[in-house]
Design a protein around this motif. Sequence first.
Motif, PDB file in Angstrom:
ATOM      1  N   TYR A  27     -49.133 -52.557  77.056  1.00 50.36           N
ATOM      2  CA  TYR A  27     -48.253 -53.566  77.132  1.00 50.36           C
ATOM      3  C   TYR A  27     -48.568 -54.416  78.359  1.00 50.36           C
ATOM      4  O   TYR A  27     -48.441 -53.833  79.702  1.00 50.36           O
ATOM      5  CB  TYR A  27     -46.784 -53.033  76.931  1.00 50.36           C
ATOM      6  N   CYS A  29     -47.265 -57.682  80.603  1.00 48.96           N
ATOM      7  CA  CYS A  29     -45.776 -58.783  80.705  1.00 48.96           C
ATOM      8  C   CYS A  29     -46.706 -60.403  80.785  1.00 48.96           C
ATOM      9  O   CYS A  29     -47.354 -60.634  81.555  1.00 48.96           O
ATOM     10  CB  CYS A  29     -45.129 -58.523  82.111  1.00 48.96           C
ATOM     11  N   CYS A 209     -38.896 -56.704  77.831  1.00 49.60           N
ATOM     12  CA  CYS A 209     -39.848 -55.907  77.537  1.00 49.60           C
ATOM     13  C   CYS A 209     -39.786 -54.431  77.206  1.00 49.60           C
ATOM     14  O   CYS A 209     -40.752 -54.047  76.594  1.00 49.60           O
ATOM     15  CB  CYS A 209     -40.735 -56.042  79.123  1.00 49.60           C
ATOM     16  N   HIS A 224     -49.148 -49.878  81.174  1.00 44.76           N
ATOM     17  CA  HIS A 224     -48.121 -51.128  81.508  1.00 44.76           C
ATOM     18  C   HIS A 224     -48.613 -51.894  82.416  1.00 44.76           C
ATOM     19  O   HIS A 224     -49.086 -51.396  83.718  1.00 44.76           O
ATOM     20  CB  HIS A 224     -46.556 -50.615  81.528  1.00 44.76           C
ATOM     21  N   HIS A 234     -39.084 -56.249  88.485  1.00 43.43           N
ATOM     22  CA  HIS A 234     -38.905 -56.162  86.982  1.00 43.43           C
ATOM     23  C   HIS A 234     -39.380 -54.821  86.620  1.00 43.43           C
ATOM     24  O   HIS A 234     -38.771 -54.391  85.544  1.00 43.43           O
ATOM     25  CB  HIS A 234     -40.048 -57.415  86.725  1.00 43.43           C
ATOM     26  N   HIS A 235     -40.568 -54.461  87.013  1.00 47.59           N
ATOM     27  CA  HIS A 235     -40.734 -53.041  86.313  1.00 47.59           C
ATOM     28  C   HIS A 235     -39.981 -51.846  86.783  1.00 47.59           C
ATOM     29  O   HIS A 235     -39.679 -51.089  85.885  1.00 47.59           O
ATOM     30  CB  HIS A 235     -42.402 -52.873  86.612  1.00 47.59           C
ATOM     31  N   GLU A 238     -37.259 -52.345  84.448  1.00 45.74           N
ATOM     32  CA  GLU A 238     -37.808 -51.748  82.950  1.00 45.74           C
ATOM     33  C   GLU A 238     -37.739 -50.377  83.036  1.00 45.74           C
ATOM     34  O   GLU A 238     -37.180 -49.896  81.740  1.00 45.74           O
ATOM     35  CB  GLU A 238     -39.187 -52.345  82.719  1.00 45.74           C
TER      36      GLU A 238
END
Length: 478
Positions: A27, A29, A209, A224, A234-235, A238
Amino acid sequence: MSLKLFNTMTRQKEEFQPRESGKVAMYVCGPTTYNYFHAGNGRMFVVFDMIRRYFMYKGYDVRYIQNFTDVDDKIIQRGKVEEMDPLALGQKYIEEYFKDAKELNLLPATIHPKATEHIPEMIEIIQELVSNGLAYETDGDVYFAVDHFPNYGKLSGRTLEDMKAGARVEVDERKHHPMDFALWKKAKPEEPFWESPWGNGRPGWHIECTAMSLKYLGSGFDVHGGGEDLVFPHHENEIAQTEGYLKGQTFAHYWMHNAFLTINQEKMSKSLGNFFTIRELLAKFSGEVIRFYLLGTHYRSPLDFNDQNLVMAQKGLERLHTSIRLAQEALDREGSSSNEQIEAELFKAAKEAREAFEKAMDDDFNSALAYAALFELAKTMNGCVQENPAPSEALATAQKTLLELGGVLGIDLLHSVLVPAANDETLKQVMEVVLQIRSRSRQKKDWEMADFIRDALKDKGIVIEDTPQGARWQIRGN
Ligand code: AMP
Ligand code: ZN
């Protein structure tokens, strides 16, 4: 040979072990679609496309998901500037993304999910987080409670105390902890919204996400990825919300991040205004050259952008392309080689190039070092062809190897377009007419005229290729 990759989570190179034998679930982004994407974003797309292609070369069946963030503050603002409905604006730039992606030879993702098409999935996850005590609602907004997730900060290596002390976090009365982040935002007037258990609103960025990766890849997927600016927040966010939702199960095993494309050592970014869009660059350089440039530095090292570096990349690519062409000219000759020494040298060079290429790529996708293997093979091929310009199995093998390894990096050396053609509308129209004239000559069996047109254009650097779908043309740099 085993493949090693650098995992941001453990800060070391690890041997790649897939979740499911023979398969890779990835995945990445994707872009926020409020403008054409810039060369920095382009670096990220090209890097992960290269990683995907190398997994494929190693025999893995790769499921590759790359999302579109098609609703957020920036899209809404841009909608006002372009006087467009923000959701329509998001769609417009999704379409533009695909045009540039094609020029950069990016393989389409297995699925390109859009945030706006996954709102119910996001709401479901947020509801679960609220009922598990990991999120709370305040006046129509929903926040994730970072201090309820035990390992918050594990990806970026920060602690909540550091973050509180280090960052200038604006005080927001509605949050329980200053680092709490929005999962759901209450609708403001004249903004797009969706209905939810907390009233009308729209999702925060991070939750999309989680929803889309879990939907298309399930938990504990392999890779990822994204640019290094995504590590935090962001991560990190997540991970907190996903592993909170999954009650501690691992979200993704390998976290990969590319370094920035910089200008004067500063990150190229839309917000700083120091960016060039890929669309702008395509007026001066072909997509292939831009791609070749972007992969010429290891993905975890910063890459400084300037025209000169692109010109150098173009020259490098020309050298590889020339080797393929010279080999082809030799292979097209009559007869066959009887020079055993040269043939042995070519077989050896092809084998060694493949080994060196794989060694470089197995070591955390070192495309820069992989280039060296390609150039070495090209050099040997040139020398051999010069000494003995005759067809042989060895020369065909060497040429095939060079083409194949170039292809693994997404560089098509056989059809390399070194100089941009696609942007000149007048030229396109003129060429259409020229090809029609040639086609009529052929219909009338006027082979002399048809060949004259082809050869005369070739002299000017325009190559015509006859395909089952009709004639195609390309500008070649040499
Ligand atoms: P954005 O559209 O800003 O969300 O960015 C899309 C992707 O491009 C993200 O994965 C970013 O990390 C990445 N990215 C943005 N700027 C750069 C840059 N200058 N160099 C490399 N990657 C970048
Ligand atoms: Zn993401």
